[in-house]
Every structure is written in C-alpha cells, then in structure tokens.
Design an enzyme around this catalytic site. Structure first.
Site, mmCIF file in Angstrom:
data_model
loop_
_atom_site.group_PDB
_atom_site.id
_atom_site.type_symbol
_atom_site.label_atom_id
_atom_site.label_comp_id
_atom_site.label_asym_id
_atom_site.label_seq_id
_atom_site.Cartn_x
_atom_site.Cartn_y
_atom_site.Cartn_z
ATOM 1 N N GLU A 41 -41.544 -7.517 24.133
ATOM 2 C CA GLU A 41 -41.326 -6.074 24.260
ATOM 3 C C GLU A 41 -42.090 -5.308 23.178
ATOM 4 O O GLU A 41 -42.651 -4.253 23.430
ATOM 5 C CB GLU A 41 -39.832 -5.734 24.206
ATOM 6 C CG GLU A 41 -39.059 -6.163 25.439
ATOM 7 C CD GLU A 41 -39.539 -5.473 26.715
ATOM 8 O OE1 GLU A 41 -40.175 -4.416 26.638
ATOM 9 O OE2 GLU A 41 -39.281 -6.017 27.802
ATOM 10 N N TYR A 122 -35.200 1.876 23.994
ATOM 11 C CA TYR A 122 -35.629 1.065 25.129
ATOM 12 C C TYR A 122 -35.626 -0.433 24.780
ATOM 13 O O TYR A 122 -35.070 -1.258 25.513
ATOM 14 C CB TYR A 122 -37.036 1.492 25.586
ATOM 15 C CG TYR A 122 -37.627 0.487 26.530
ATOM 16 C CD1 TYR A 122 -37.206 0.428 27.843
ATOM 17 C CD2 TYR A 122 -38.566 -0.442 26.083
ATOM 18 C CE1 TYR A 122 -37.697 -0.529 28.707
ATOM 19 C CE2 TYR A 122 -39.068 -1.403 26.927
ATOM 20 C CZ TYR A 122 -38.635 -1.438 28.239
ATOM 21 O OH TYR A 122 -39.118 -2.399 29.082
ATOM 22 N N ASP A 140 -37.822 3.141 30.017
ATOM 23 C CA ASP A 140 -39.164 3.490 29.516
ATOM 24 C C ASP A 140 -39.780 4.468 30.522
ATOM 25 O O ASP A 140 -39.099 4.924 31.448
ATOM 26 C CB ASP A 140 -40.027 2.233 29.308
ATOM 27 C CG ASP A 140 -40.319 1.511 30.610
ATOM 28 O OD1 ASP A 140 -39.780 1.911 31.665
ATOM 29 O OD2 ASP A 140 -41.098 0.548 30.590
#
Ligand code: SF4
Length: 331
Positions: A41, A122, A140
């Site tokens: 991520e 997020y 997102d």
C-alpha cells in the site's frame, strides 16, 4: 440507496476476476501478512501496479519481515526505494518499520494503525480490513469514484460512510480489494466499462446515461515550476555524487551536487544536459553544467556501477542525458 446485493455481486465478480498480485492472498485463502499489505500500500500510493510488482518482490526477498527491514540501514532502504517516487514516504516507511518492530507486531485496528508514521486513513483501513478482517471502508480516489457513481453523487460527500454501509461484516478484506479492482479496471475515470460491470443494474450514474460525469472533477491548482543547476564532475570513469540533506524533498538520497531549486533562473550557456521532471507539487528544469572540481562532501561513483548508488529518478534521468553527450568533460 444502493441495494444490499451490490456487495454480493461485487464479491462474486472479484472471485471470478481476481488480480493475482504478489502481496495478495486469493479469495477464501488465509489473509496475507500485515507487513506485505502495508508495504504494497505504501508503494502503491503514487506508483502503478506494474511498476510496484517487481520492486515489491525485490524488497521482500531482501527483507522478508518487518524486523529485517527495521534492522536495515537507511541508506540501503533509500537505495532500494529509488525510483518509487516521493521520498518522504520512504523515510516514513523506515520510521514505521522501526516502530512496529519495537512494538513486536502491527496493531490490528485501523484507528491504531493510523497513528504509525506515514499511515493515513486509507492505508490504515486497507491494512485493517485485508490483514486483520476489520469491517472498515478504505476510500481512495478509485473507491470514491465508484461509490459516487453508484449513488449518483456529483459531489462526493459522505463517501466513507456510504462505503462502510456497503461493506459486509464477514469478508471486509475481499470487499476492499473488490472495490479497488473495480475502480482500477472497470469503473475508470474516463470511458468506464459499464457493460462489463457487475453492479450496473444498481448504479445511478449508469442509469443517467452519462456515468463518466460523476463525480464532478475538482479544479486543480496549476503546478508551479522551478529551476535548478546540478554539477557534473567526472574523473577516471567516475562521477562525483553527494547525499542530499536528510530533511526535504529527496532527503537522504544520492544526487549530483547543485544549488537550491528556485522559481526563475537564466539558461546556462555551458549546460551539457537539461531534464524536466515532475514532482507531486511542482515541476523542475534541471540544467547540468560541468565543473572541474568536486563540490561538497561526497564520493566518486564509477559510471559502470551507477545502479548501486540508489539515485532517484531525477538524477538517473539527468545522468543518462549527460552520458548521451560526447563532449561532457569540457569544463
Ligand atoms: Fe462504474 Fe459504470 Fe459500474 Fe456504475 S455501472 S459502477 S459507472 S462501471
């Protein structure tokens, strides 16, 4: 109101069209390690899946656990990060790895994950849902677009709450990834592929006949432009490199020496190369000029071992442009 079966339709579509990525577990398989979810991520925050895939694999081969990463030197990590952009993220990655290693494990809840360096709303939700099964919505820009279109929202207000309402309690991790995949591959900003979309029957934007117009695009402020000069000093097949100050853009990275980047600067008649590079918040014209003597504290980097220097993209581009010139030694 999006019908309750939208989540089931999306999950089935995810099972049938699952994108196999090295940081993912397949639908129904045990959850991937939080380390892998977190690392992917952070890498994906401003870089595409295609670029991240091989870089992720190299990273986890070199540092298979967060403890191994936490024990590595800043220099080694920043070098491995080179080219993945936005170096504040790499510095936060190092700080986060060391904090998690100190604690002994990742916290399991999004609210606690969010307190770690470099982890925003997020990313904390994505890790909590995918690695630990917490029912949270990871929103997102892709997910914001999907939810706005499903609800027919011009102005994407309230999206986290609407996304959470859709999230099933039993498979929140798969659902987060299903939404990510839908936004990335089908519900694209331009030309959404609605005819292939599993939730088109319950999509307000599709029903409107103009799905692409949802949500309304925000006006972006124009990106400022800056100028900089970098010095090229070459001897015996090596170039003089320095390390940038730890704080600031490209902090701690290897670089050509040079001056501060400013709003306006004259063209240098002796420039041997000029490159343009776009950062998140500004674009830069970097002129490379020859210099007879080395500048500042640094080292001689052999030109045939440049890839070991951990240079960020800007300086790799600048050096490649210089090496393409035949008369670069003229000071
Ligand atoms: Fe997006 Fe079209 Fe699917 Fe609606 S039907 S979610 S606009 S791809």
């Amino acid at each position: 109101m999006v019908p309750a079966n939208a989540a089931a339709l999306l999950l089935q579509h995810y099972v049938d069209n699952f994108r196999c990525l090295p940081w993912r577990a397949g639908p129904g398989e045990p959850a991937p390690a939080a380390y892998r979810v977190w690392l992917s991520e952070v890498m994906l925050q401003q870089t595409t899946v295609t670029t991240v895939r091989p870089r992720f694999e190299r990273f986890v081969e070199r540092w298979p656990t967060i403890e191994a990463l936490a024990a590595a030197s800043d220099e080694d990590i920043l070098g491995e990060w080179a080219g993945l952009g936005y170096y504040a993220r790499a510095r936060n990655l190092i700080a986060c790895a060391r904090e998690v290693a100190r604690r002994g494990q990742f916290p399991r809840r999004a609210a606690e994950l969010r307190r770690l360096p470099g982890i925003g709303a997020y990313t904390s939700a994505a890790i909590a849902a995918i690695a630990f099964g917490e029912r949270v919505a990871a929103v997102d820009t892709n997910v914001e677009r999907v939810v706005s279109r499903l609800h027919g929202l011009r102005n994407p207000k309230n999206v986290p709450q609407l996304a959470l309402e859709m999230t099933p309690a039993d498979r929140p991790g798969d659902f987060v990834q299903a939404m990510m995949d839908l936004g990335a591959t089908i519900c694209r900003p331009k030309n959404p592929r609605c005819t292939e979309c599993p939730v088109r029957t319950c999509c307000a934007a599709f029903a409107s006949g103009q799905p692409e117009t949802f949500p309304e695009r925000r006006q972006r402020a124009p990106r400022p432009h800056r100028h900089g000069v970098a010095y090229w000093t070459e001897r015996s097949g090596a170039v003089w490199l320095v390390r940038r100050p730890a704080k600031g853009l490209l902090g701690g990275m290897a670089a050509l020496p040079g001056n501060d980047w400013i709003a306006d600067a004259p063209e240098r008649a002796n420039a041997i190369a000029t490159v343009r590079h776009v950062f998140t918040h500004f674009s830069l014209n970097l002129q490379v000029v020859p210099r007879a003597e080395p500048t500042g504290e640094g080292w001689w980097q052999p030109l045939d071992r440049l890839e070991d220097a951990g240079l960020p993209t800007l300086y790799r581009k600048a050096i490649a442009a210089v090496l393409a010139q035949g008369d670069r030694l003229a000071a």
